[in-house]
Design a protein around this motif. Sequence first.
Motif, mmCIF file in Angstrom:
data_model
loop_
_atom_site.group_PDB
_atom_site.id
_atom_site.type_symbol
_atom_site.label_atom_id
_atom_site.label_comp_id
_atom_site.label_asym_id
_atom_site.label_seq_id
_atom_site.Cartn_x
_atom_site.Cartn_y
_atom_site.Cartn_z
ATOM 1 N N ALA A 20 -13.554 -14.984 -21.610
ATOM 2 C CA ALA A 20 -14.300 -13.992 -20.839
ATOM 3 C C ALA A 20 -15.799 -14.139 -21.065
ATOM 4 C CB ALA A 20 -13.841 -12.581 -21.219
ATOM 5 N N SER A 21 -16.221 -14.348 -22.325
ATOM 6 C CA SER A 21 -17.652 -14.490 -22.575
ATOM 7 C C SER A 21 -18.176 -15.810 -22.028
ATOM 8 C CB SER A 21 -17.949 -14.359 -24.071
ATOM 9 O OG SER A 21 -17.374 -15.428 -24.779
ATOM 10 N N ALA A 22 -17.328 -16.833 -21.975
ATOM 11 C CA ALA A 22 -17.744 -18.111 -21.422
ATOM 12 C C ALA A 22 -17.974 -18.010 -19.919
ATOM 13 C CB ALA A 22 -16.709 -19.182 -21.733
ATOM 14 N N GLN A 23 -17.333 -17.060 -19.272
ATOM 15 C CA GLN A 23 -17.457 -16.883 -17.834
ATOM 16 C C GLN A 23 -18.577 -15.921 -17.457
ATOM 17 O OE1 GLN A 23 -13.624 -15.749 -16.364
ATOM 18 N NE2 GLN A 23 -12.665 -17.638 -17.007
ATOM 19 N N CYS A 24 -19.298 -15.405 -18.410
ATOM 20 C CA CYS A 24 -20.367 -14.451 -18.149
ATOM 21 C C CYS A 24 -21.492 -15.116 -17.364
ATOM 22 C CB CYS A 24 -20.912 -13.904 -19.467
ATOM 23 S SG CYS A 24 -22.378 -12.865 -19.262
ATOM 24 N N ASP A 25 -21.825 -14.546 -16.213
ATOM 25 C CA ASP A 25 -22.949 -15.024 -15.410
ATOM 26 C C ASP A 25 -24.180 -14.235 -15.826
ATOM 27 O OD1 ASP A 25 -24.749 -15.931 -13.557
ATOM 28 O OD2 ASP A 25 -23.704 -15.098 -11.830
ATOM 29 N N THR A 26 -25.137 -14.883 -16.440
ATOM 30 C CA THR A 26 -26.325 -14.191 -16.937
ATOM 31 C C THR A 26 -27.478 -14.198 -15.936
ATOM 32 O OG1 THR A 26 -27.133 -16.176 -18.055
ATOM 33 C CG2 THR A 26 -25.721 -14.695 -19.344
ATOM 34 N N SER A 27 -27.227 -14.656 -14.717
ATOM 35 C CA SER A 27 -28.293 -14.640 -13.710
ATOM 36 C C SER A 27 -28.400 -13.239 -13.114
ATOM 37 C CB SER A 27 -28.039 -15.677 -12.630
ATOM 38 O OG SER A 27 -26.825 -15.414 -11.969
ATOM 39 N N PHE A 28 -29.627 -12.866 -12.758
ATOM 40 C CA PHE A 28 -29.876 -11.551 -12.156
ATOM 41 C C PHE A 28 -31.139 -11.633 -11.309
ATOM 42 C CE2 PHE A 28 -32.331 -11.625 -16.016
ATOM 43 C CZ PHE A 28 -33.495 -10.939 -15.705
ATOM 44 N N THR A 29 -31.325 -10.627 -10.481
ATOM 45 C CA THR A 29 -32.494 -10.544 -9.616
ATOM 46 C C THR A 29 -33.322 -9.334 -10.003
ATOM 47 O OG1 THR A 29 -31.247 -11.548 -7.801
ATOM 48 C CG2 THR A 29 -33.272 -10.389 -7.215
ATOM 49 N N LEU A 30 -34.612 -9.532 -10.180
ATOM 50 C CA LEU A 30 -35.546 -8.424 -10.356
ATOM 51 C C LEU A 30 -36.024 -8.035 -8.968
ATOM 52 C CD1 LEU A 30 -37.376 -6.520 -12.017
ATOM 53 C CD2 LEU A 30 -39.051 -8.396 -12.090
ATOM 54 N N VAL A 31 -35.815 -6.783 -8.602
ATOM 55 C CA VAL A 31 -36.184 -6.276 -7.284
ATOM 56 C C VAL A 31 -37.252 -5.206 -7.471
ATOM 57 C CG1 VAL A 31 -35.347 -5.156 -5.188
ATOM 58 C CG2 VAL A 31 -33.819 -6.676 -6.477
ATOM 59 N N ASN A 32 -38.347 -5.322 -6.733
ATOM 60 C CA ASN A 32 -39.424 -4.340 -6.836
ATOM 61 C C ASN A 32 -39.348 -3.365 -5.666
ATOM 62 O OD1 ASN A 32 -41.673 -2.826 -7.243
ATOM 63 N ND2 ASN A 32 -43.122 -4.519 -7.165
ATOM 64 N N ARG A 33 -38.895 -2.154 -5.957
ATOM 65 C CA ARG A 33 -38.870 -1.060 -4.977
ATOM 66 C C ARG A 33 -39.668 0.123 -5.506
ATOM 67 N NH1 ARG A 33 -32.581 -1.745 -4.141
ATOM 68 N NH2 ARG A 33 -32.607 -3.585 -2.829
ATOM 69 N N SER A 34 -40.736 -0.198 -6.221
ATOM 70 C CA SER A 34 -41.508 0.842 -6.905
ATOM 71 C C SER A 34 -42.686 1.365 -6.093
ATOM 72 C CB SER A 34 -42.031 0.297 -8.240
ATOM 73 O OG SER A 34 -42.998 -0.715 -8.015
ATOM 74 N N GLY A 35 -43.052 0.665 -5.051
ATOM 75 C CA GLY A 35 -44.230 1.060 -4.298
ATOM 76 C C GLY A 35 -45.524 0.524 -4.895
ATOM 77 N N ALA A 36 -45.417 -0.244 -5.981
ATOM 78 C CA ALA A 36 -46.597 -0.802 -6.658
ATOM 79 C C ALA A 36 -46.289 -2.248 -7.053
ATOM 80 C CB ALA A 36 -46.935 0.025 -7.896
ATOM 81 N N THR A 37 -47.300 -2.947 -7.525
ATOM 82 C CA THR A 37 -47.140 -4.338 -7.934
ATOM 83 C C THR A 37 -46.714 -4.419 -9.392
ATOM 84 O OG1 THR A 37 -48.791 -5.089 -6.348
ATOM 85 C CG2 THR A 37 -48.357 -6.538 -8.217
ATOM 86 N N VAL A 38 -45.668 -5.214 -9.651
ATOM 87 C CA VAL A 38 -45.261 -5.505 -11.031
ATOM 88 C C VAL A 38 -46.096 -6.687 -11.497
ATOM 89 C CG1 VAL A 38 -43.381 -6.274 -12.528
ATOM 90 C CG2 VAL A 38 -42.916 -4.614 -10.701
ATOM 91 N N GLN A 39 -46.861 -6.466 -12.541
ATOM 92 C CA GLN A 39 -47.783 -7.470 -13.069
ATOM 93 C C GLN A 39 -47.116 -8.369 -14.107
ATOM 94 O OE1 GLN A 39 -51.102 -7.342 -11.949
ATOM 95 N NE2 GLN A 39 -51.449 -9.303 -12.942
ATOM 96 N N GLU A 40 -46.239 -7.773 -14.942
ATOM 97 C CA GLU A 40 -45.582 -8.517 -16.022
ATOM 98 C C GLU A 40 -44.120 -8.110 -16.104
ATOM 99 O OE1 GLU A 40 -47.696 -7.906 -19.729
ATOM 100 O OE2 GLU A 40 -49.607 -7.874 -18.655
ATOM 101 N N PHE A 41 -43.280 -9.040 -16.573
ATOM 102 C CA PHE A 41 -41.853 -8.775 -16.729
ATOM 103 C C PHE A 41 -41.354 -9.497 -17.981
ATOM 104 C CE2 PHE A 41 -37.374 -9.988 -15.417
ATOM 105 C CZ PHE A 41 -36.837 -8.734 -15.684
ATOM 106 N N TYR A 42 -40.687 -8.742 -18.841
ATOM 107 C CA TYR A 42 -40.151 -9.272 -20.088
ATOM 108 C C TYR A 42 -38.667 -8.950 -20.176
ATOM 109 C CZ TYR A 42 -45.114 -9.113 -21.262
ATOM 110 O OH TYR A 42 -46.471 -9.266 -21.241
#
Length: 112
Positions: A20-42
Amino acid sequence: MALRRFLLAALLTSGFAGAASAQCDTSFTLVNRSGATVQEFYFGSSAQRSWGVDQLGSNVLVNGQSMRFRARNAGANDFKIVWANGDTAELMRIDICVTSEIVATRRGMEAR
């Protein structure tokens, strides 16, 4: 006989957990719906003590944009964004194996 069944069950369970852990997909999408600009992401493993480097690098994420990432570690991860005005939001201990989106909103961040 009972001990033999117990050991067999333990081996099978650990095998399935490993699969099960070997099948873990660690990809994801950061989506900005904040109404402002995201300057940094950690982001990184919740076991880390520091945020590391800004994953956007020289890029920014304006409202309405999204960007794809892959976490290095399965399981619990922490996320932090910094908006252009300096405000920040954090999202802690998110299981990346069951999360496909991190969404910056007007109120902070959400995992979906």
